[in-house]
Design an enzyme around this catalytic site. Structure first.
Site, PDB file in Angstrom:
ATOM      1  N   GLY A 296       5.897  -7.850   0.822  1.00  0.00           N
ATOM      2  CA  GLY A 296       6.360  -8.898   1.306  1.00  0.00           C
ATOM      3  C   GLY A 296       5.429 -10.218   1.687  1.00  0.00           C
ATOM      4  O   GLY A 296       5.856 -11.280   1.499  1.00  0.00           O
ATOM      5  N   HIS A 297       4.220  -9.685   2.473  1.00  0.00           N
ATOM      6  CA  HIS A 297       3.598 -11.059   2.981  1.00  0.00           C
ATOM      7  C   HIS A 297       2.656 -11.507   1.903  1.00  0.00           C
ATOM      8  O   HIS A 297       1.989 -12.573   2.255  1.00  0.00           O
ATOM      9  CB  HIS A 297       2.559 -10.124   4.104  1.00  0.00           C
TER      10      HIS A 297
ATOM     11  N   ASN B 103      -6.020  -9.192  -7.561  1.00  0.00           N
ATOM     12  CA  ASN B 103      -6.166 -10.188  -6.236  1.00  0.00           C
ATOM     13  C   ASN B 103      -7.411 -10.919  -6.047  1.00  0.00           C
ATOM     14  O   ASN B 103      -7.165 -11.927  -5.593  1.00  0.00           O
ATOM     15  CB  ASN B 103      -5.799  -9.094  -5.093  1.00  0.00           C
TER      16      ASN B 103
ATOM     17  N   CYS C  79      -9.224  -6.759   2.700  1.00  0.00           N
ATOM     18  CA  CYS C  79      -9.320  -5.746   3.084  1.00  0.00           C
ATOM     19  C   CYS C  79     -11.080  -5.304   3.171  1.00  0.00           C
ATOM     20  O   CYS C  79     -11.483  -4.220   3.903  1.00  0.00           O
ATOM     21  CB  CYS C  79      -8.746  -4.393   2.424  1.00  0.00           C
TER      22      CYS C  79
ATOM     23  N   THR D 100      14.274   4.761  10.481  1.00  0.00           N
ATOM     24  CA  THR D 100      15.278   3.820  10.704  1.00  0.00           C
ATOM     25  C   THR D 100      14.957   2.403  10.123  1.00  0.00           C
ATOM     26  O   THR D 100      13.754   2.127  10.015  1.00  0.00           O
ATOM     27  CB  THR D 100      15.650   3.602  12.068  1.00  0.00           C
TER      28      THR D 100
ATOM     29  N   THR E 285       0.763  -1.155  -0.226  1.00  0.00           N
ATOM     30  CA  THR E 285      -0.067   0.064   0.049  1.00  0.00           C
ATOM     31  C   THR E 285       0.883   1.306   0.044  1.00  0.00           C
ATOM     32  O   THR E 285       0.680   2.285  -0.805  1.00  0.00           O
ATOM     33  CB  THR E 285      -1.031  -0.079   1.500  1.00  0.00           C
TER      34      THR E 285
ATOM     35  N   GLN F 207       0.432  -9.009  -6.343  1.00  0.00           N
ATOM     36  CA  GLN F 207       0.022 -10.435  -6.409  1.00  0.00           C
ATOM     37  C   GLN F 207       0.715 -11.176  -7.586  1.00  0.00           C
ATOM     38  O   GLN F 207       0.874 -12.254  -7.179  1.00  0.00           O
ATOM     39  CB  GLN F 207      -1.409 -10.393  -6.884  1.00  0.00           C
TER      40      GLN F 207
HETATM   41  N1  PLP Z   1      -2.203  -4.578  -4.114  1.00  0.00           N
HETATM   42  C1  PLP Z   1      -2.935  -5.788  -4.048  1.00  0.00           C
HETATM   43  C2  PLP Z   1      -3.103  -6.325  -5.573  1.00  0.00           C
HETATM   44  C3  PLP Z   1      -3.169  -6.511  -3.072  1.00  0.00           C
HETATM   45  O1  PLP Z   1      -3.496  -7.738  -3.249  1.00  0.00           O
HETATM   46  C4  PLP Z   1      -2.688  -6.144  -1.777  1.00  0.00           C
HETATM   47  C5  PLP Z   1      -3.153  -6.795  -0.463  1.00  0.00           C
HETATM   48  O2  PLP Z   1      -4.159  -7.326  -0.593  1.00  0.00           O
HETATM   49  C6  PLP Z   1      -2.137  -4.823  -1.557  1.00  0.00           C
HETATM   50  C7  PLP Z   1      -2.120  -4.011  -2.771  1.00  0.00           C
HETATM   51  C8  PLP Z   1      -1.863  -4.192  -0.506  1.00  0.00           C
HETATM   52  O3  PLP Z   1      -0.570  -4.672   0.118  1.00  0.00           O
HETATM   53  P1  PLP Z   1      -0.054  -4.584   1.666  1.00  0.00           P
HETATM   54  O4  PLP Z   1      -0.968  -5.356   2.330  1.00  0.00           O
HETATM   55  O5  PLP Z   1       1.276  -4.999   1.554  1.00  0.00           O
HETATM   56  O6  PLP Z   1      -0.316  -3.087   1.805  1.00  0.00           O
END
Ligand code: PLP
Length: 382
Positions: free
Chosen positions: A201-202, A152, A325, A238, A74, A180
């Site tokens: 990363g996640h 996503n 989300c 940092t 994000t 994604q």
């Molecule tokens: N963009 C896409 C296509 C995503 O699927 C996501 C997370 O669901 C994000 C952005 C947001 O990433 P983050 O959770 O690392 O902010």
């Protein structure tokens, strides 16, 4: 014995890979200094950060200097869009599909509040942005086009190289949210004309709380977070060395495994879809377009997706009906509505996303429970 949890929500988040955990642990336990310090205990960590930057760069064919570490996907998208548009007196017209992730949609709305004009692009029934229709929308004051690499919710992949070339021909900056796509499909910024690319990363078997932004050499840059001069003045604060190392190792692993995983996941996903499509009233959203190997978004006619997800959970299966989300929202997915699905059909769709730990027996289990759950829910609907 407890219920075995079978996770089909890898697009929401992934676990930290054991190799990634092992790579980052020493930077939490022993090497915990501040990389900006003058003494070696801190300063020597710069090497670890730069190694991680190289690993991330390598996954997408970038130069290490074009990678800025951020806190998440994000933040990367916020930074990219603001950088391209918030130039003094510069052009302010932006083009963005309606099916983007909230990270991009909400940033675009903020840009509107700051005087930009955002024009929302529709997508086809297959979920893709048409290259030709984009060309017709350029104006002399167009500053930016932002199109996600892969969606996503549906896994639909956009023709990013073609869209990027049209932008480059017009001298318009191009951002792609590849959160994604990275690690699931090949990305090479040397042959693909993107100016900015967001990574997280996640979604890549690294921890939550770390991301990266590719900024092509020469593209405008506006720091979202100001303060110290970290990240060559591009992102103050940092540096989170352990998480940067984690993202670097995760990127390296994803690159090494990409081909084999893509093959394995496509086969499993296709088997899953093939079985579910044998049930009456089932369709796959975005099936006509190229898709990520791991993602399936399915309509179960006459079934309320939230009810199905609850029943799946009782069987130990984790899945979702859209972006994590927007979970809990009673509104239909903006992605599916954007693809032309009616409200009821969109509210009858679920997303199944597979990943590195998904096994054939997980797919077998899902295939075996689904007919019973679907019949039960259809029976409950007058
Ligand atoms: N963009 C896409 C296509 C995503 O699927 C996501 C997370 O669901 C994000 C952005 C947001 O990433 P983050 O959770 O690392 O902010």
């Amino acid at each position: 014995m407890g219920l075995t949890v079978r996770y089909f929500d890898y697009n929401a988040t992934t676990p930290v890979a054991p190799e990634v955990f092992d790579a980052m642990a020493p930077f939490l336990r022993e090497s915990w200094g501040n990389p900006s310090s003058i003494y070696a205990f801190g300063h020597r960590l710069v090497d670890a950060i730069e190694r991680a930057r190289e690993q991330v760069a390598q996954l997408i064919g970038a130069q290490p200097g074009e990678i800025v570490f951020t806190s998440c996907g994000t933040e990367s998208s916020n930074t990219a869009l603001m950088s391209a548009v918030l130039q003094d007196q510069g052009p302010r017209h932006c083009l963005m599909p309606t099916v983007e992730h909230a990270a991009n949609l909400e940033t675009a709305k903020r840009l509107e509040q700051r005087g930009a004009e955002v024009e929302w692009i529709g997508v086809g029934r297959d979920g893709q942005v048409s290259v030709d229709s984009l060309s017709g929308l350029f104006r002399s004051d167009t500053a930016l086009v932002s199109v996600m690499w892969a969606n996503n919710e549906t896994g639909v992949i956009s023709p990013i190289a073609e869209l990027g070339s049209r932008c480059r021909d017009r001298g318009v900056r191009f951002h792609s949210d590849a959160v994604q796509a990275a690690g699931k499909v090949p990305i090479d910024v040397t042959s693909c004309p993107v100016d900015y690319l967001s990574l997280s990363g996640h979604k890549l078997y690294a921890p939550k709380g770390i991301g990266a932004l590719f900024v092509r050499e020469g593209a405008p840059f506006h720091s979202l977070i100001v303060g110290g001069g970290q990240e060559k003045g591009r992102r103050a604060g940092t540096q989170n060395v352990a998480f940067m190392v984690a993202l670097g190792r995760a990127a390296e692993l994803a690159g090494d495994m990409l081909e084999a995983e893509s093959f394995r996941l496509t086969a499993m996903r296709d088997r899953l879809e093939g079985s579910l499509l044998e049930l009456p009233g089932v369709r796959v959203n975005g099936r006509e377009a190229p898709r990520l190997p791991n993602t399936s978004n399915l309509v179960f006619e006459g079934v309320e997706s939230e009810a199905l997800l609850l029943l799946l959970e009782r069987e130990g299966i984790c899945a979702s009906s859209g972006s994590a989300c927007s979970t809990g929202s009673l509104e239909p997915s903006h992605v599916l509505v954007g693809m032309g699905l009616d409200r009821l059909t969109a509210l009858s769709s679920i997303r199944l996303s597979l990943g590195r730990m998904t096994k054939e027996e997980d797919v077998d289990h899902l295939i075996s429970v689904m007919p019973r759950l679907i019949s039960r829910l259809r029976g409950a609907i007058p």
